[in-house]
Motif scaffolding. Structure first.
Motif, PDB file in Angstrom:
ATOM      1  N   UNK A  55       0.872  -0.930  -0.076  1.00  0.00           N
ATOM      2  CA  UNK A  55      -0.068   0.079   0.057  1.00  0.00           C
ATOM      3  C   UNK A  55       0.862   1.353  -0.151  1.00  0.00           C
ATOM      4  N   UNK A  56       2.138   1.173   1.218  1.00  0.00           N
ATOM      5  CA  UNK A  56       2.795   2.156   0.574  1.00  0.00           C
ATOM      6  C   UNK A  56       3.360   2.749  -0.878  1.00  0.00           C
ATOM      7  N   UNK A  57       3.884   1.655  -1.478  1.00  0.00           N
ATOM      8  CA  UNK A  57       4.465   1.312  -2.791  1.00  0.00           C
ATOM      9  C   UNK A  57       3.230   1.964  -3.403  1.00  0.00           C
ATOM     10  N   UNK A  58       2.041   1.749  -3.230  1.00  0.00           N
ATOM     11  CA  UNK A  58       0.914   2.054  -4.501  1.00  0.00           C
ATOM     12  C   UNK A  58       1.272   3.883  -4.257  1.00  0.00           C
ATOM     13  N   UNK A  59       0.973   4.214  -3.304  1.00  0.00           N
ATOM     14  CA  UNK A  59       1.235   5.551  -2.884  1.00  0.00           C
ATOM     15  C   UNK A  59       2.056   6.381  -3.582  1.00  0.00           C
TER      16      UNK A  59
END
Length: 168
Positions: A55-59
């Motif tokens: 999720x942090x990578x996507x953000x």
């Protein structure tokens, strides 16, 4: 269970394929799609950011493609082993003021048995360029197969299969 072929252990052919698949995904500029190639607990180093988890990578990718407009990327295999791949890359983009850049870098990737990337460590440098210095002109999206790669453009040294796993 999620899988993302080709799976390790990599051969020259499957490492090249994995690199091209990653390039194609990143050129889609679709953060949700790109993030699916990473483990849920993926660990990144990207410039000064250290995302933990998918999720942090996507953000991070969402923020990136809002800022880096008309993004076009080429990745090239540098080296590989059983479950690791190293690539050199370059991409061109402009900011919202119309200033063009070519960003150069290297990435080290480590994959789990299902072919998902669990570690991604990137080192990236940005070079301001004039619009007439651009080299990446294909329509947004996947780089055409007949477009030159980084070695052909003089932006990276080609992978040398004879040097793989050779003794010093």
């Amino acid at each position: 269970m999620e899988t993302r072929p080709p799976l390790p252990p990599f051969t020259l052919e499957t490492a090249i394929q994995k690199v091209r698949l990653a390039e194609d995904a990143w050129n889609s500029r679709d953060p949700a799609k790109v993030a699916l190639a990473y483990t849920m607990d993926t660990n990144w180093r990207n410039r000064a950011e250290f995302p933990q988890g998918r999720e942090q990578a996507r953000q991070l990718l969402e923020r990136k493609w809002v800022r880096e407009l008309d993004y076009r990327l080429i990745k090239e295999l540098w080296a590989f082993s059983a479950n690791r791949i190293a690539v050199c890359f370059a991409y061109e983009w402009h900011d919202d003021a119309g200033n063009w850049f070519r960003s150069y870098g290297n990435e080290n990737w480590e994959f789990n048995a299902d072919g998902l990337m669990q570690h991604r460590f990137a080192s990236i440098n940005d070079q301001p360029i004039r619009a007439e210095e651009r080299k990446f002109f294909w329509p947004l999206g996947r780089r055409p197969d007949d477009h030159p790669g980084l070695s052909a453009l003089g932006l990276c040294v080609a992978f040398q299969p004879a040097g793989v796993n050779s003794a010093p």
